[in-house]
Design an enzyme around this catalytic site. Structure first.
Site, PDB file in Angstrom:
ATOM      1  N   ASN A   1       0.863  -1.182   0.000  1.00 46.87           N
ATOM      2  CA  ASN A   1       0.000   0.000   0.000  1.00 46.87           C
ATOM      3  C   ASN A   1       0.900   1.232   0.000  1.00 46.87           C
ATOM      4  OD1 ASN A   1      -1.785   2.063   0.476  1.00 46.87           O
ATOM      5  ND2 ASN A   1      -2.407   1.380   2.514  1.00 46.87           N
TER       6      ASN A   1
ATOM      7  N   HIS B   1      -9.598   1.268   4.964  1.00 50.01           N
ATOM      8  CA  HIS B   1      -8.323   1.433   5.669  1.00 50.01           C
ATOM      9  C   HIS B   1      -8.540   2.369   6.861  1.00 50.01           C
ATOM     10  CE1 HIS B   1      -4.193   2.579   6.542  1.00 50.01           C
ATOM     11  NE2 HIS B   1      -3.821   1.471   5.911  1.00 50.01           N
TER      12      HIS B   1
ATOM     13  N   GLU C   1      -6.876   4.734   7.926  1.00 51.62           N
ATOM     14  CA  GLU C   1      -6.663   6.159   7.609  1.00 51.62           C
ATOM     15  C   GLU C   1      -7.901   6.757   6.938  1.00 51.62           C
ATOM     16  OE1 GLU C   1      -2.931   5.555   5.596  1.00 51.62           O
ATOM     17  OE2 GLU C   1      -2.028   5.048   7.526  1.00 51.62           O
TER      18      GLU C   1
ATOM     19  N   GLU D   1      -5.250  -4.835  10.714  1.00 51.13           N
ATOM     20  CA  GLU D   1      -4.238  -3.790  10.889  1.00 51.13           C
ATOM     21  C   GLU D   1      -4.493  -3.050  12.198  1.00 51.13           C
ATOM     22  OE1 GLU D   1      -2.284  -2.526   6.942  1.00 51.13           O
ATOM     23  OE2 GLU D   1      -4.017  -1.252   7.240  1.00 51.13           O
TER      24      GLU D   1
ATOM     25  N   SER E   1       3.601  -1.983  10.269  1.00 51.46           N
ATOM     26  CA  SER E   1       5.062  -2.040  10.414  1.00 51.46           C
ATOM     27  C   SER E   1       5.654  -3.389  10.014  1.00 51.46           C
ATOM     28  CB  SER E   1       5.477  -1.654  11.839  1.00 51.46           C
ATOM     29  OG  SER E   1       5.062  -0.320  12.121  1.00 51.46           O
TER      30      SER E   1
ATOM     31  N   GLY F   1       2.679   2.491  10.810  1.00 53.59           N
ATOM     32  CA  GLY F   1       3.624   3.596  10.643  1.00 53.59           C
ATOM     33  C   GLY F   1       4.356   3.972  11.911  1.00 53.59           C
TER      34      GLY F   1
ATOM     35  N   LYS G   1       0.100   4.261  -0.238  1.00 51.14           N
ATOM     36  CA  LYS G   1      -0.539   5.444   0.362  1.00 51.14           C
ATOM     37  C   LYS G   1      -0.308   6.658  -0.542  1.00 51.14           C
ATOM     38  CE  LYS G   1      -0.255   3.233   4.839  1.00 51.14           C
ATOM     39  NZ  LYS G   1      -0.115   3.333   6.277  1.00 51.14           N
TER      40      LYS G   1
HETATM   41  P1  13P Z   1       3.119   0.573   7.673  1.00 49.01           P
HETATM   42  O1  13P Z   1       3.639  -0.729   7.087  1.00 49.01           O
HETATM   43  O2  13P Z   1       3.842   1.772   7.154  1.00 49.01           O
HETATM   44  O3  13P Z   1       3.039   0.491   9.164  1.00 49.01           O
HETATM   45  O4  13P Z   1       1.615   0.739   7.140  1.00 49.01           O
HETATM   46  C1  13P Z   1       0.724  -0.315   7.294  1.00 49.01           C
HETATM   47  C2  13P Z   1      -0.510  -0.015   6.531  1.00 49.01           C
HETATM   48  O5  13P Z   1      -1.291   0.841   6.916  1.00 49.01           O
HETATM   49  C3  13P Z   1      -0.750  -0.745   5.289  1.00 49.01           C
HETATM   50  O6  13P Z   1      -2.027  -0.533   4.804  1.00 49.01           O
END
Ligand code: 13P
Length: 265
Positions: free
Chosen positions: A16, A106, A108, A178, A224, A184, A18
């Site tokens: 992903n 997601h 976010e 997740e 992560s 992150g 982002k």
């Molecule tokens: P990270 O791997 O940067 O922690 O992000 C995970 C994520 O949100 C994947 O959709």
């Protein structure tokens, strides 16, 4: 319920991206990834990349021209096919670009853009109706985990986001666990905690949609994931893949995650 990973559940490693990489950087990244992976690396895993919308056409072109066995994915979509929805992208538009997987719900999107379970439910339906595979994201906050409410939160999200979805559709889709506190932050759930929640999600699917769906639905862990922790996470029986954020932006790191098998003890 804990099951052995079977050939029915081919692991899916998804990147992903982002809101990262313009279309020039996206072309470079998919080309580097194609170079970093050998044909046999795809023998036991499916791989998808989820660039921003503005990169999809460019990445699709590279994948097609070079015959790269990586599936194209999107990060979001609207649920309508077309209409007066300024700024939105429809599932039909994504399908036309050979998008195979769409990340839906997601954290976010939920936390920063106010997506509700009801909206996520509509998106799941519309992605399925357009012939693509939703990757439905669920997960708890740190407060919820510390208050012992992690399972209840995830159960509520699964129930509401998949309301009305038929068992054969659930069987074919992907659920990504997740935990929000691990996204992150560099903090990863222990593989035991991730396994426990993924097994719990499978038990929810079993209870509501039956054993066929529970055996077939692929459950990813995200938060992560890095080359160093992917081998252990992927060794767990109910973790069928990874949804990778930061580490998927660097082709060599993502390739090492795809090749987690080579680093397993
Ligand atoms: P990270 O791997 O940067 O922690 O992000 C995970 C994520 O949100 C994947 O959709």
């Amino acid at each position: 319920m804990s099951t052995q990973k079977s050939e029915r559940r081919r692991p899916l490693i998804s990147g992903n991206w982002k809101m990262n990489h313009n279309h020039f950087e996206a072309i470079q990244t998919i080309q580097k990834l194609a170079y970093a992976l050998n044909p046999e690396d795809y023998d036991h895993v499916d791989v998808s990349v989820h660039p921003p919308f503005t990169d999809l056409r460019s990445v699709q072109t590279v994948i097609q021209a070079d015959d790269v066995p990586v599936a194209l994915g999107a990060q979001n979509c609207h649920w309508e096919t077309s209409g007066a929805f300024t700024g939105e992208i429809s599932p039909a538009m994504l399908a036309k670009l050979d998008v195979s997987y769409v990340i839906v719900g997601h954290s976010e999107r939920r936390e920063l853009f106010g997506e509700t379970d009801e909206m996520v439910n509509r998106k799941v339906d519309s992605v399925l109706a357009a012939g693509m595979t939703p990757i439905l994201c669920v997960g708890e906050t740190l407060d919820e985990r510390q208050a012992g409410r992690a399972e209840a939160k995830v159960a509520g999200q699964i129930e509401a986001s998949l309301a009305g979805v038929k068992a054969e559709m659930v069987a074919a889709m992907v659920i990504a666990y997740e935990p929000i506190w691990a996204i992150g932050t560099g903090e990863t759930a222990t593989s035991a905690d991730a396994q426990q929640m993924c097994a719990y999600i499978r038990s929810l699917v079993l209870a509501k949609w039956g054993s066929g769906a529970a055996e077939s639905v692929r459950i990813q862990y995200g938060g992560s994931v890095k080359p160093s922790n992917a081998p252990e996470l992927m060794s767990r029986p109910d973790i069928d893949g990874a949804l990778v954020g930061g580490a998927s932006l660097v082709a060599d790191d993502f390739a090492r995650i795809v090749n987690y098998r080579l680093y397993q003890a």
